[in-house]
Scaffold this motif. Structure first.
Motif, short mmCIF file in Angstrom:
data_model
loop_
_atom_site.label_atom_id
_atom_site.label_comp_id
_atom_site.label_asym_id
_atom_site.label_seq_id
_atom_site.Cartn_x
_atom_site.Cartn_y
_atom_site.Cartn_z
N GLY A 171 0.80 -1.21 0.00
CA GLY A 171 0.00 0.00 0.00
C GLY A 171 0.84 1.27 0.00
O GLY A 171 0.31 2.35 0.23
N ALA A 172 2.14 1.16 -0.24
CA ALA A 172 3.02 2.33 -0.25
C ALA A 172 2.50 3.37 -1.23
O ALA A 172 2.07 3.04 -2.33
N GLY A 173 2.55 4.61 -0.83
CA GLY A 173 2.09 5.70 -1.67
C GLY A 173 0.59 5.96 -1.60
O GLY A 173 0.09 6.86 -2.26
N THR A 174 -0.12 5.19 -0.79
CA THR A 174 -1.56 5.34 -0.67
C THR A 174 -1.90 6.56 0.17
O THR A 174 -1.38 6.72 1.27
N PRO A 175 -2.78 7.44 -0.31
CA PRO A 175 -3.17 8.60 0.47
C PRO A 175 -3.91 8.21 1.74
O PRO A 175 -4.72 7.28 1.74
N THR A 176 -3.63 8.92 2.81
CA THR A 176 -4.28 8.71 4.09
C THR A 176 -4.61 10.06 4.69
O THR A 176 -3.82 10.99 4.61
N VAL A 177 -5.79 10.17 5.27
CA VAL A 177 -6.17 11.39 5.97
C VAL A 177 -6.49 11.04 7.42
O VAL A 177 -7.09 10.01 7.70
N MET A 178 -6.02 11.90 8.32
CA MET A 178 -6.39 11.81 9.73
C MET A 178 -7.20 13.05 10.04
O MET A 178 -6.74 14.18 9.80
N TRP A 179 -8.40 12.84 10.53
CA TRP A 179 -9.35 13.92 10.82
C TRP A 179 -9.67 13.85 12.30
O TRP A 179 -9.89 12.77 12.84
N GLU A 180 -9.65 15.01 12.98
CA GLU A 180 -9.88 15.03 14.43
C GLU A 180 -10.77 16.20 14.79
O GLU A 180 -10.68 17.28 14.20
N VAL A 181 -11.65 15.97 15.75
CA VAL A 181 -12.58 17.01 16.20
C VAL A 181 -12.83 16.84 17.69
O VAL A 181 -12.74 15.73 18.23
N LYS A 182 -13.13 17.93 18.36
CA LYS A 182 -13.45 17.90 19.78
C LYS A 182 -14.86 18.45 19.98
O LYS A 182 -15.24 19.46 19.39
N ALA A 183 -15.62 17.76 20.83
CA ALA A 183 -17.00 18.15 21.10
C ALA A 183 -17.11 18.81 22.46
O ALA A 183 -16.32 18.52 23.37
N PRO A 184 -18.12 19.66 22.65
CA PRO A 184 -18.44 20.07 24.02
C PRO A 184 -18.89 18.81 24.77
O PRO A 184 -19.52 17.93 24.17
N PRO A 185 -18.58 18.69 26.05
CA PRO A 185 -18.92 17.45 26.77
C PRO A 185 -20.38 17.03 26.63
O PRO A 185 -20.67 15.85 26.47
N ASN A 186 -21.30 17.97 26.63
CA ASN A 186 -22.72 17.61 26.56
C ASN A 186 -23.18 17.21 25.15
O ASN A 186 -24.29 16.72 24.97
N LYS A 187 -22.31 17.38 24.15
CA LYS A 187 -22.66 17.04 22.76
C LYS A 187 -21.87 15.84 22.23
O LYS A 187 -22.05 15.42 21.09
#
Length: 89
Positions: free
Chosen positions: A7-23
């Motif tokens: 799989g060398a050269g394969t595109p990869t995305v890392m996506w990260e998000v933070k929520a308010p605790p109540n959501k």
């Protein structure tokens, strides 16, 4: 970690998000019902993660993946989602 270059050269995305605790439960539901299926539709392999500090992440790998993942509704996030593009080595 394997270094066989499968799989060398394969595109990869890392996506990260933070929520308010109540959501946080709503954000995780949105990720499972909207974001992950949308990314899988591009043919990518997708894995999602949740943390104890109200963060969630998606790592997606595949030739059809780009940096733009669906944006969560504004009321479900404590700050805008971040993403990073990588290439599998």
């Amino acid at each position: 970690m394997s270094h066989d270059n499968q799989g060398a050269g394969t595109p990869t995305v890392m996506w990260e998000v933070k929520a308010p605790p109540n959501k946080y439960p709503e954000l995780l539901d949105w990720i499972d019902s909207v974001a992950v299926p949308a990314v899988r539709a591009s043919g990518a392999e997708v894995t999602s993660y949740a943390s104890a500090d109200f963060r969630a992440a998606i790592i997606a790998t595949g030739p059809g993946i780009g940096g733009d993942l669906p944006l969560p509704p504004a009321d479900l996030v404590a700050r805008p989602a971040k993403h990073w593009l990588f290439t599998r080595r």
